[in-house]
Design an enzyme around this catalytic site. Structure first.
Site, PDB file in Angstrom:
ATOM      1  N   SER A  84       5.927   7.626   0.982  1.00 27.03           N
ATOM      2  CA  SER A  84       4.665   7.201   1.582  1.00 27.03           C
ATOM      3  C   SER A  84       3.913   6.275   0.628  1.00 27.03           C
ATOM      4  O   SER A  84       4.433   5.223   0.262  1.00 27.03           O
ATOM      5  CB  SER A  84       3.858   8.440   1.972  1.00 27.03           C
ATOM      6  OG  SER A  84       2.856   8.132   2.909  1.00 27.03           O
ATOM      7  N   HIS A 234       7.119  13.059   8.857  1.00 26.61           N
ATOM      8  CA  HIS A 234       6.771  12.234   7.695  1.00 26.61           C
ATOM      9  C   HIS A 234       7.115  12.944   6.383  1.00 26.61           C
ATOM     10  O   HIS A 234       7.483  12.304   5.411  1.00 26.61           O
ATOM     11  CB  HIS A 234       5.283  11.894   7.756  1.00 26.61           C
ATOM     12  CG  HIS A 234       4.836  10.963   6.677  1.00 26.61           C
ATOM     13  ND1 HIS A 234       5.425   9.731   6.455  1.00 26.61           N
ATOM     14  CD2 HIS A 234       3.847  11.077   5.739  1.00 26.61           C
ATOM     15  CE1 HIS A 234       4.820   9.129   5.442  1.00 26.61           C
ATOM     16  NE2 HIS A 234       3.862   9.932   4.993  1.00 26.61           N
TER      17      HIS A 234
END
Length: 254
Positions: A84, A234
């Protein structure tokens, strides 16, 4: 210099870079699994974990921190693995800081594009916790629950809350993150590319890397291969650690 944890004592070097609101602790499971064959460094980025707080919080600054860490530790051709926000830091570094010194790049569930703001509810929840009046971690969780519903997300965020003597404190620099949160969504703005082996890993249930992002990924990273972890979101390294490790290890050995 950035705070770091070092695992393993042999093999090629890997630097793992966490994402927003995270820290090196989030990657201990993956780091330990890799430490049998590699020397692993888990770093805390500025304004996170046990690293220093700063009013400057940009990818340029975070890549500079990474460069200074690699130079200080005299790492020779390490592999970078970033998730990320950490993936964006790694991408920025790979394209701007002597790419020939990096052997490989691994980016977990983030593309080099710009992202709209989408952490407002989290920031509101964290800011609603008055540390001066807080009496317990349970009370903090109850306040955060008004803004964040997922138990796993709440637990992850509250890892940043700790006791400093008789007072509560945040490990993250909450004020600066809230003020400059738009910086985290910025795309990779450079004319430079990284021409060494690169792996992008995305979660099947995540929307951070879409099929239409593949062209942009391969513009900046011509040798990129893109893998998808089934049934993962995620937080693919935490949700599907074995599948994530298999993909990463295969790439490292290729």
């Amino acid at each position: 210099m950035l705070y770091y944890q070092e695992l393993g004592s042999k093999g090629k070097e890997i630097v793992i870079i966490h994402g927003l609101f995270g820290s090196s602790d989030n990657w201990l499971t993956i780091g330990r699994a890799l430490a049998d064959e590699y020397k692993v460094y888990l770093i805390d980025q500025r304004n996170h974990g046990k690293s220093f707080h700063s009013s400057e919080w940009t990818y340029e600054a975070m890549a500079k921190d990474l460069h200074e860490f690699i130079e200080a530790k005299n790492l020779q051709n390490p592999t970078l693995l970033g998730h990320s926000m950490g993936g964006k830091t790694a991408m920025y570094y790979a394209c701007n800081y002597f790419p020939s010194k990096i052997e490989k790049l691994i980016v977990a569930d983030i593309a080099p594009k710009s992202y709209p703001l989408h952490h407002q509810h989290i920031l509101e929840g964290l800011q609603a916790i008055d540390l001066q009046k807080l009496t317990s971690r349970k009370e903090a969780e109850e306040i955060l629950s008004l803004y964040v519903k997922e138990d796993s997300t709440k637990a992850f965020l509250l890892k940043n809350l700790y006791r400093e003597g008789e007072k509560w404190a945040w490990r993250i620099n909450l004020a600066v993150i809230a003020e400059q949160i738009a910086n985290v969504g910025e795309g990779l703005h450079t004319n430079l590319t990284f021409d060494e082996p690169t792996l992008f890993v995305r979660g099947e249930k995540s929307h951070y890397i879409l099929d239409e992002d593949f062209e942009l990924i391969r513009y900046y990273f011509p040798k990129a291969i893109i893998e998808t972890i089934a049934e993962a979101g995620h937080w693919l390294h935490a949700e599907k650690p074995q599948a994530f490790l298999e993909v990463v290890k295969n790439f490292l050995k290729s």
